[in-house]
Design an enzyme around this catalytic site. Structure first.
Site, mmCIF file in Angstrom:
data_model
loop_
_atom_site.group_PDB
_atom_site.id
_atom_site.type_symbol
_atom_site.label_atom_id
_atom_site.label_comp_id
_atom_site.label_asym_id
_atom_site.label_seq_id
_atom_site.Cartn_x
_atom_site.Cartn_y
_atom_site.Cartn_z
ATOM 1 C CE LYS A 1 -10.657 -9.462 -12.703
ATOM 2 N NZ LYS A 1 -9.934 -8.446 -13.807
ATOM 3 C CG HIS B 1 -2.124 -0.997 0.876
ATOM 4 N ND1 HIS B 1 -3.496 -0.482 1.167
ATOM 5 C CD2 HIS B 1 -2.202 -2.166 0.504
ATOM 6 C CE1 HIS B 1 -4.393 -1.543 0.717
ATOM 7 N NE2 HIS B 1 -3.541 -2.440 0.543
ATOM 8 C CB SER C 1 -1.336 -3.016 -7.161
ATOM 9 O OG SER C 1 -1.934 -3.318 -5.700
#
Length: 423
Positions: free
Chosen positions: A245, A217, A221
């Protein structure tokens, strides 16, 4: 608002009262709600969440199993049988825990493969990658000690063979083995300390996972294109897009998990472990659990015991320095045509090592292990550093949003960045 209270935006008065004094809900909203993530994640990015879910399952089932397990050489095997036959739903808890270990390694191996393919180990995510390798090592140690606890034939002899590897180290080796055993053979002190550490280690893993997620974080990513987001048009909030997802992936994962538990619970185990441990009878073929087989094959690829042990540990240690071995300025293998095929060959070599590790230590399996081991190390130590300097990557997109909005199709020439632009 009183001085010292957090300025909470939560509408529920009870939750807001807590959040003003301990802003954990604000933190969760920031880190797992509005946290910006690249908009082009594919389903390979589900496996980090699947690994966290599996860890929680393993901790929960392990606590219940420990309530009924007796860590004593005279009673361990019988206590496992009692769990299977007499404890309410004990068979289910044990099968979930036993197959959960295999599912954990399957998920983590895919997670590692995704990191290798998309270059998630490259700057600025080096520490994130290193923490992931630490988690992998802790998993291996935890799984090995857990495999000893049923005190079956393969448990006992696997513990004997693997702990004896440390005797290969000069001067200190014998002392290390005696310390691991708690005596001069694998016996009750060994079982007691393995049980204690097996219970403790998952909580250590959870702590390192917290650091792993915190580092993620901070740096953000990676994504399939391997390029950094250029603005809000390249990102989406984590919730609801990626929670939805991940939920799809979680449903598929639980279907596979349930199939293993209810239809083939012993498929990934060894039948000899349903025979009580007998120090006087050596199994015809001693093998570790399937997820250790590639490294077991590396160990057996070298005739010298010390050389094999060093090479086995080196096969994991090389992952720690991988961010500095790959000298290419481009992250994703999608834009590195030669390196991509070299990585696929490495994946084949890893699978071949797993296959050869389950075979007897004889020809042609030893030769196959030696060839696969040579390529395993050559990929990291020779091929990647050379390709980083010699290979000409394909052109990178200017942004994440552009290929996403075009449905992933070919981009116009004006929409491409310079071929060697650093990702």
């Amino acid at each position: 608002m009183a001085i010292g209270l957090h300025d909470s935006t939560i509408s529920n008065p009870v939750i807001r009262w807590v959040d003003q004094r301990l802003p954990i809900f604000t933190m969760m909203q920031k880190e797992y709600g509005t946290f910006p993530t690249p908009r082009n994640f594919n389903y390979f990015w589900n496996f980090g969440a699947l690994a966290m879910v599996t860890l929680m399952i393993m901790i929960a089932t392990g606590i219940f199993l420990a309530m009924n397990y007796t860590p004593h050489t005279s009673y361990a095997f019988d206590s496992v049988e009692r769990i299977m036959r007499d404890v309410n739903y004990g068979w289910l808890i044990r099968y979930v825990h036993m197959n959960g270990a295999s599912m954990f390694f399957i998920v983590v191996y895919i997670h590692i493969w995704r990191g290798l393919y998309y270059g998630s180990y490259k700057a600025p995510r080096e520490l994130l990658w290193i923490l992931g390798v630490v988690i992998f090592l802790l998993m291996m140690a935890t799984a090995f000690m857990g495999y000893v606890l049923p005190w079956g034939q393969m448990s006992f002899w696997g513990a004997t063979v693997i702990t004896n590897l440390f005797s290969a180290f000069p001067i200190v080796g014998e002392h290390i083995v005696t310390w691991l055993w708690g005596g001069f053979s694998v016996d009750n002190p060994t079982l007691n300390r393995f049980f204690s550490l097996h219970y403790l280690m998952p909580f250590v893993i959870a702590g390192v996972v917290f650091l792993h997620v915190a580092a993620l974080h901070i740096t953000g990513s990676n994504n399939p294109l391997g390029i950094d987001p250029k603005g809000p048009q390249d990102t989406l909030p984590f919730h609801p897009y990626y929670t939805a997802k991940d939920s799809v992936g979680l449903v598929v994962y639980f279907i596979v998990f349930a199939f293993l538990v209810f239809f083939t619970p012993n498929m990934l185990g060894h039948p000899d472990n349903y025979i009580p441990a007998n120090p006087l009878v050596t199994p015809a073929h001693i093998v570790p659990e399937w997820y250790f087989l590639p490294f077991y094959a590396v160990l057996r690829a070298v005739p010298d015991k010390l050389g094999g042990v060093l090479l086995m540990f080196g096969s994991i240690a090389v992952l720690f320095i991988l961010p500095w071995l790959d000298t290419s300025p481009v992250r994703s293998m999608r834009f590195r045509p030669i390196a991509k095929w070299a990585l696929f060959l490495w994946g084949i070599a890893f699978v071949v090592l797993g296959w050869a590790g389950g075979k007897p230590a004889e020809q042609p399996y030893v030769l196959i292990s030696q060839i696969a081991t040579a390529y395993y190390f050559a990929y990291f130590l020779i091929i990647l550093p050379l390709l980083g300097r010699l290979e000409r990557p394909l052109a990178l997109p200017e942004s994440i949003a552009l290929p996403v909005l075009r449905g992933g199709g070919p981009l116009p020439a004006g929409a491409m960045a310079k071929p060697m632009e650093k990702a």
